[in-house]
Design an enzyme around this catalytic site. Sequence first.
Site, PDB file in Angstrom:
ATOM      1  N   THR A   1      -5.905  -2.392   1.977  1.00  0.00           N
ATOM      2  CA  THR A   1      -5.844  -1.006   2.487  1.00  0.00           C
ATOM      3  C   THR A   1      -6.963  -0.764   3.489  1.00  0.00           C
ATOM      4  O   THR A   1      -6.780  -0.019   4.450  1.00  0.00           O
ATOM      5  CB  THR A   1      -5.936   0.046   1.353  1.00  0.00           C
TER       6      THR A   1
ATOM      7  N   ARG B   1       2.638  -0.193  -3.328  1.00  0.00           N
ATOM      8  CA  ARG B   1       3.103   0.273  -4.629  1.00  0.00           C
ATOM      9  C   ARG B   1       2.483   1.599  -5.059  1.00  0.00           C
ATOM     10  O   ARG B   1       2.711   2.042  -6.171  1.00  0.00           O
ATOM     11  CB  ARG B   1       2.816  -0.789  -5.696  1.00  0.00           C
TER      12      ARG B   1
ATOM     13  N   GLN C   1      -2.309 -11.196  -4.496  1.00  0.00           N
ATOM     14  CA  GLN C   1      -1.008 -10.531  -4.600  1.00  0.00           C
ATOM     15  C   GLN C   1      -0.573 -10.038  -3.224  1.00  0.00           C
ATOM     16  O   GLN C   1       0.538  -9.534  -3.073  1.00  0.00           O
ATOM     17  CB  GLN C   1      -1.120  -9.318  -5.537  1.00  0.00           C
TER      18      GLN C   1
ATOM     19  N   ASP D   1      -0.116 -10.446   3.298  1.00  0.00           N
ATOM     20  CA  ASP D   1      -0.463 -10.256   4.711  1.00  0.00           C
ATOM     21  C   ASP D   1      -1.181 -11.432   5.368  1.00  0.00           C
ATOM     22  O   ASP D   1      -1.432 -11.402   6.572  1.00  0.00           O
ATOM     23  CB  ASP D   1      -1.300  -8.985   4.864  1.00  0.00           C
TER      24      ASP D   1
ATOM     25  N   HIS E   1       2.594 -13.748  -4.386  1.00  0.00           N
ATOM     26  CA  HIS E   1       3.726 -12.923  -3.975  1.00  0.00           C
ATOM     27  C   HIS E   1       4.278 -13.347  -2.611  1.00  0.00           C
ATOM     28  O   HIS E   1       5.004 -12.599  -1.975  1.00  0.00           O
ATOM     29  CB  HIS E   1       3.349 -11.429  -3.965  1.00  0.00           C
TER      30      HIS E   1
ATOM     31  N   SER F   1      -7.249  -4.697  -7.314  1.00  0.00           N
ATOM     32  CA  SER F   1      -5.943  -4.757  -7.973  1.00  0.00           C
ATOM     33  C   SER F   1      -5.939  -3.796  -9.152  1.00  0.00           C
ATOM     34  O   SER F   1      -6.883  -3.766  -9.933  1.00  0.00           O
ATOM     35  CB  SER F   1      -5.642  -6.167  -8.486  1.00  0.00           C
ATOM     36  N   SER F   2      -4.879  -3.012  -9.258  1.00  0.00           N
ATOM     37  CA  SER F   2      -4.801  -2.097 -10.398  1.00  0.00           C
ATOM     38  C   SER F   2      -4.242  -2.812 -11.626  1.00  0.00           C
ATOM     39  O   SER F   2      -4.122  -2.226 -12.689  1.00  0.00           O
ATOM     40  CB  SER F   2      -3.939  -0.891 -10.030  1.00  0.00           C
TER      41      SER F   2
END
Length: 242
Positions: A21, A29, A95, A98, A113, A185-186
């Site tokens: 971000t 998500r 995860q 990019d 991913h 990461s959450s």
Amino acid sequence: MVDQLERARYAVALTGAGVSTESGIPDFRSPEIGLWAQVNPLEVASVDGFLSNPQRFYEFWKWRFAKLTEAKPNVTHKVLASLEAQGKLKAVITQNIDGLHRKAGSERVIEVHGNYARGVCVDCRRVYAIEDVFVKVEQSGVPRCDGCDGLLKPDVVLFGELLPPAFSEAEREAARCDLLLVLGSSLEVYPVAGLVPRAKHSGARVVIISRDPTEFDHIADPVIHARLGPVMRRLTERLGLE
Ligand code: ZN
């Protein structure tokens, strides 16, 4: 965290959307700021949605993928690349799709991913550059394989799909490391989130830096709830990294 890094013999990082971000890539998500706000994710991000309407899928992703191409690594990507170059970090499990860890110079990157820059034929598994897939999208709406006429899909893990073989490698690293740095990461997405207790049970120390609380905060030491950028900049100074 400096102490943990200095003591570690085999440190591994696990990175999530929060790392990207800060390079201007939306959290795919997050219901609030994410791009799901205006769209049903099952139509454009699940394998069933893709197979039932690939044209719609590509219309949705076209400019979003173009944005990923322009994105640049930020301080977190750079710190991890420096730590690897110094021998302090052995691998990055990510995860994110990019490719920014590699752009920053990380060499051992395990992309659980997938990576948006590749396309793959769903039938014969032939691999294409994503630019070539989008050329075919321009030409005919639905991109097809030169070899077998199968449908071409970006080589990223959609909802409803199994994880790639890279995940087994990630599991091995989680079991092997003595320090797992969880960044941005959450830890809501399985089976990736399961790597954290896996590392802990194998004797690793777990450090979590995440804006939001996670299910595994209680097994981490320390847990830092903060934006990554400022934390990583302080770490850069304290470790004397570039
Ligand atoms: Zn094919």
